[in-house]
Design a protein around this motif. Structure first.
Motif, PDB file in Angstrom:
ATOM      1  N   GLY A  51      -9.856  45.242  26.715  1.00  0.00           N
ATOM      2  CA  GLY A  51      -9.194  46.390  26.071  1.00  0.00           C
ATOM      3  C   GLY A  51      -8.900  46.070  24.620  1.00  0.00           C
ATOM      4  N   SER A  53     -10.100  47.027  21.714  1.00  0.00           N
ATOM      5  CA  SER A  53     -10.431  47.923  20.597  1.00  0.00           C
ATOM      6  C   SER A  53      -9.313  48.873  20.202  1.00  0.00           C
ATOM      7  CB  SER A  53     -11.672  48.747  20.960  1.00  0.00           C
ATOM      8  OG  SER A  53     -11.377  49.554  22.092  1.00  0.00           O
ATOM      9  N   TYR A  56      -2.450  47.958  22.422  1.00  0.00           N
ATOM     10  CA  TYR A  56      -1.902  46.616  22.596  1.00  0.00           C
ATOM     11  C   TYR A  56      -2.979  45.535  22.667  1.00  0.00           C
ATOM     12  CZ  TYR A  56       2.948  47.897  22.764  1.00  0.00           C
ATOM     13  OH  TYR A  56       4.192  48.312  22.387  1.00  0.00           O
ATOM     14  N   VAL A 141      -6.119  47.219  29.660  1.00  0.00           N
ATOM     15  CA  VAL A 141      -6.998  48.385  29.849  1.00  0.00           C
ATOM     16  C   VAL A 141      -6.141  49.614  30.169  1.00  0.00           C
ATOM     17  CG1 VAL A 141      -8.788  49.376  31.333  1.00  0.00           C
ATOM     18  CG2 VAL A 141      -8.923  46.971  30.655  1.00  0.00           C
ATOM     19  N   TYR A 240       6.995  58.852  34.236  1.00  0.00           N
ATOM     20  CA  TYR A 240       6.338  57.554  34.043  1.00  0.00           C
ATOM     21  C   TYR A 240       6.702  56.542  35.138  1.00  0.00           C
ATOM     22  CZ  TYR A 240       3.867  53.745  32.022  1.00  0.00           C
ATOM     23  OH  TYR A 240       2.960  52.724  31.868  1.00  0.00           O
ATOM     24  N   LYS A 249       2.035  50.416  37.993  1.00  0.00           N
ATOM     25  CA  LYS A 249       2.655  49.255  37.324  1.00  0.00           C
ATOM     26  C   LYS A 249       3.373  48.362  38.341  1.00  0.00           C
ATOM     27  CE  LYS A 249       1.300  50.089  33.143  1.00  0.00           C
ATOM     28  NZ  LYS A 249       0.078  49.380  32.704  1.00  0.00           N
ATOM     29  N   ALA A 282      -3.676  56.295  24.960  1.00  0.00           N
ATOM     30  CA  ALA A 282      -3.224  56.363  26.347  1.00  0.00           C
ATOM     31  C   ALA A 282      -1.838  57.011  26.426  1.00  0.00           C
ATOM     32  CB  ALA A 282      -3.192  54.960  26.947  1.00  0.00           C
ATOM     33  N   SER A 283      -0.933  56.637  25.529  1.00  0.00           N
ATOM     34  CA  SER A 283       0.448  57.118  25.685  1.00  0.00           C
ATOM     35  C   SER A 283       0.603  58.581  25.270  1.00  0.00           C
ATOM     36  CB  SER A 283       1.421  56.220  24.912  1.00  0.00           C
ATOM     37  OG  SER A 283       1.308  56.410  23.521  1.00  0.00           O
TER      38      SER A 283
HETATM   39  N1  LIG Z   1       1.178  52.654  24.651  1.00  0.00           N
HETATM   40  C1  LIG Z   1       2.341  52.295  25.163  1.00  0.00           C
HETATM   41  O1  LIG Z   1       3.398  52.875  24.855  1.00  0.00           O
HETATM   42  C2  LIG Z   1       2.385  51.127  26.116  1.00  0.00           C
HETATM   43  C3  LIG Z   1       3.608  50.465  26.310  1.00  0.00           C
HETATM   44  C4  LIG Z   1       3.650  49.355  27.167  1.00  0.00           C
HETATM   45  C5  LIG Z   1       2.511  48.972  27.855  1.00  0.00           C
HETATM   46  N2  LIG Z   1       1.342  49.652  27.659  1.00  0.00           N
HETATM   47  C6  LIG Z   1       0.174  49.212  28.440  1.00  0.00           C
HETATM   48  O2  LIG Z   1      -0.780  48.625  27.590  1.00  0.00           O
HETATM   49  C7  LIG Z   1      -2.066  48.741  28.207  1.00  0.00           C
HETATM   50  C8  LIG Z   1      -3.048  49.303  27.200  1.00  0.00           C
HETATM   51  O3  LIG Z   1      -2.603  50.601  26.827  1.00  0.00           O
HETATM   52  P1  LIG Z   1      -2.731  51.158  25.341  1.00  0.00           P
HETATM   53  O4  LIG Z   1      -1.661  52.174  25.195  1.00  0.00           O
HETATM   54  O5  LIG Z   1      -2.820  50.031  24.394  1.00  0.00           O
HETATM   55  O6  LIG Z   1      -4.134  51.920  25.497  1.00  0.00           O
HETATM   56  P2  LIG Z   1      -5.259  52.359  24.454  1.00  0.00           P
HETATM   57  O7  LIG Z   1      -5.772  53.673  24.930  1.00  0.00           O
HETATM   58  O8  LIG Z   1      -4.769  52.247  23.055  1.00  0.00           O
HETATM   59  O9  LIG Z   1      -6.387  51.229  24.658  1.00  0.00           O
HETATM   60  C9  LIG Z   1      -7.099  51.113  25.858  1.00  0.00           C
HETATM   61  C10 LIG Z   1      -8.167  50.044  25.719  1.00  0.00           C
HETATM   62  O10 LIG Z   1      -8.834  49.945  26.991  1.00  0.00           O
HETATM   63  C11 LIG Z   1     -10.236  49.982  26.769  1.00  0.00           C
HETATM   64  N3  LIG Z   1     -10.867  50.539  27.973  1.00  0.00           N
HETATM   65  C12 LIG Z   1     -10.646  51.726  28.570  1.00  0.00           C
HETATM   66  N4  LIG Z   1     -11.421  51.846  29.665  1.00  0.00           N
HETATM   67  C13 LIG Z   1     -12.139  50.691  29.751  1.00  0.00           C
HETATM   68  C14 LIG Z   1     -13.123  50.212  30.655  1.00  0.00           C
HETATM   69  N5  LIG Z   1     -13.501  50.930  31.707  1.00  0.00           N
HETATM   70  N6  LIG Z   1     -13.660  49.011  30.403  1.00  0.00           N
HETATM   71  C15 LIG Z   1     -13.304  48.261  29.332  1.00  0.00           C
HETATM   72  N7  LIG Z   1     -12.350  48.656  28.463  1.00  0.00           N
HETATM   73  C16 LIG Z   1     -11.789  49.859  28.675  1.00  0.00           C
HETATM   74  C17 LIG Z   1     -10.426  50.861  25.547  1.00  0.00           C
HETATM   75  O11 LIG Z   1     -11.713  50.663  24.974  1.00  0.00           O
HETATM   76  C18 LIG Z   1      -9.262  50.364  24.684  1.00  0.00           C
HETATM   77  O12 LIG Z   1      -9.648  49.166  24.049  1.00  0.00           O
HETATM   78  C19 LIG Z   1      -1.886  49.615  29.448  1.00  0.00           C
HETATM   79  O13 LIG Z   1      -1.730  48.792  30.566  1.00  0.00           O
HETATM   80  C20 LIG Z   1      -0.581  50.322  29.135  1.00  0.00           C
HETATM   81  O14 LIG Z   1       0.086  50.768  30.282  1.00  0.00           O
HETATM   82  C21 LIG Z   1       1.244  50.688  26.781  1.00  0.00           C
END
Ligand SMILES: NC(=O)c1ccc[n+]([C@@H]2O[C@H](COP(=O)([O-])OP(=O)(O)OC[C@H]3O[C@@H](n4cnc5c(N)ncnc54)[C@H](O)[C@@H]3O)[C@@H](O)[C@H]2O)c1
Length: 399
Positions: A51, A53, A56, A141, A240, A249, A282-283
């Protein structure tokens, strides 16, 4: 594709194109927030970030490259340029590759479905050939669906409450960027939807990566892995933490405990890292989160910790520079600034007070809009959006 002017068209929080220069600049802005070390370590740790790109995972990759000179592999799933531009993660990966080159890191980016066994085999071969063994795995991811390659079944994740319908206030923008406060009602998930969401966003795929790595003896003694998790506020808990994603989660956190036991064999650790709210693709898909984060930023200002700031702290703990900050359930906590009771009380007060008339004063809507458009490379300071740009750029070749 020839150079052309790229504009932010789309609906809601989903834009159809990404601006390459804006995406490059946003990665440079993230890197600028990362304090460089006095010098990079002589022994370069080897890390796999799944993940890498966006959000987080991107922040963890950049902080790892800049502060620890990590070697390794980043996995993401991005659409290449075609009739439309590539996705923003496509361009951010090109920029991240340049950061790796500057750090002198041997870092390869794989664009493939992390859930597929073929991807696991490709990445494990790469790790074996280039590095021998792995020190760290960051699993970050966020996906709308997952096909389990071992059964062929495709699961869709849903963002719904469990048990009862839930009405939440939401922030939206109309075509000219005016903020709108609305109530939306989410119907509760049925049992199958909740179970399918756990299949997508729970711990099964993370567990398979670790099991496959361990089976092939690719884990170095002292190996550490984290998967990203979120708890969040009582203001968003119905949709959530107590909803379908929260159930996933909980599964992820249970998986961490199982993996932690399994990794004792290599003196390793598996933990969930509970991070704070951030504006990511995602968020923004979660009802109520746009409003909540806008209020959080109005409350905290610069004290809202960016994904990069949290990732610097994550690496400090992963590398043992500072001890793990764990809660009573063994989760690594990077979100204490968000869940501080005084902060939550102040956000809740704003949440209750806000009206359609006061939304622009009570919430940081301009900040939020710039953040969300920035996810696609728009509204990034210093970029000339009238300038034509060639979106037809190649995924970085392995160095
Ligand atoms: N955004 C928030 O507020 C927040 C807070 C705490 C935790 N998180 C957690 O962080 C994690 C990432 O979320 P984010 O918000 O950074 O998401 P994001 O949408 O910014 O990034 C998702 C990443 O996953 C990759 N991805 C998606 N499907 C894929 C697949 N099938 N194969 C390979 N890569 C794949 C995408 O290319 C991208 O790099 C999640 O577990 C999320 O629950 C997010």
């Amino acid at each position: 594709m020839a150079a052309r002017v790229v504009s932010p068209t789309g609906r809601g929080f989903l834009l159809l194109d990404a601006h390459p220069t804006g995406c490059f600049r946003s990665v440079a802005d993230m890197v600028a927030q990362i304090p460089p070390p006095a010098r990079l370590p002589e022994h370069r740790p080897v890390a796999l970030v799944i993940g890498s790109s966006a959000g987080y995972g991107l922040a963890a990759t950049l902080a790892g490259l800049r502060r620890h000179g990590i070697h390794g592999v980043g996995v993401a799933f991005e659409r290449p340029p075609g009739r439309r531009t590539g996705t923003a993660g496509w361009y951010r990966t090109i920029a991240t590759d340049a950061v790796a080159a500057e750090a002198g890191s041997d870092f390869t980016f794989v664009n493939a479905d992390a859930f597929a066994d073929t991807t696991k085999a490709e990445v494990l071969d790469l790790i074996e050939k280039r590095f021998g063994q792995l020190d760290f795995l960051v699993y970050s991811v966020a996906a709308p669906r997952r096909t389990d390659p071992r059964t062929g079944t495709t699961y869709q994740s849903v963002i719904k409450p469990i048990g009862a319908a839930h009405t939440t206030r939401t922030l939206e923008f109309d075509g000219d960027g005016t903020p709108i406060l609305r109530d939306v009602t989410a119907q509760p998930a049925d049992e199958a939807e909740a179970a399918d969401t756990v299949q997508v966003m729970g711990g099964e795929d993370w567990s398979r990566w670790v099991a496959d790595l361990q089976e092939r003896n690719l884990l170095r003694t002292g190996f550490r892995t984290v998967a990203l998790s979120y708890i969040g506020s009582s203001l968003t808990s119905a949709i959530y933490r107590d909803g379908t994603i929260g159930a996933a989660k909980v599964h992820l956190e249970r998986t961490a405990r199982e993996l932690d036991e399994r990794l004792a064999a290599v003196d390793g650790r598996a933990l969930t890292s509970v991070n704070g709210a951030a504006v990511t693709q995602a968020s923004t898909a979660i009802p109520g989160i746009a409003l909540y984060v806008s209020l959080l930023h109005a409350t905290l200002g610069d004290a809202l910790q960016s994904p990069v700031e949290q990732s610097v702290r994550l690496w400090d703990q992963l590398t043992g520079a500072v001890p793990f900050d764990l809660d009573e359930q063994g989760r690594l906590r990077l979100d204490r600034w968000e869940l501080d009771p005084a902060v939550q009380a102040a956000v809740a007060e704003r949440w209750r007070a806000i009206t359609p008339e006061t939304i622009a004063e009570v919430a940081d809507v301009d900040w939020f809009r710039a953040q969300f458009r920035g996810l696609y490379g728009f509204d990034v300071p210093g970029v000339d959006y009238a300038e034509p740009v060639d979106p037809d750029l190649e995924w970085p070749a392995p160095r």
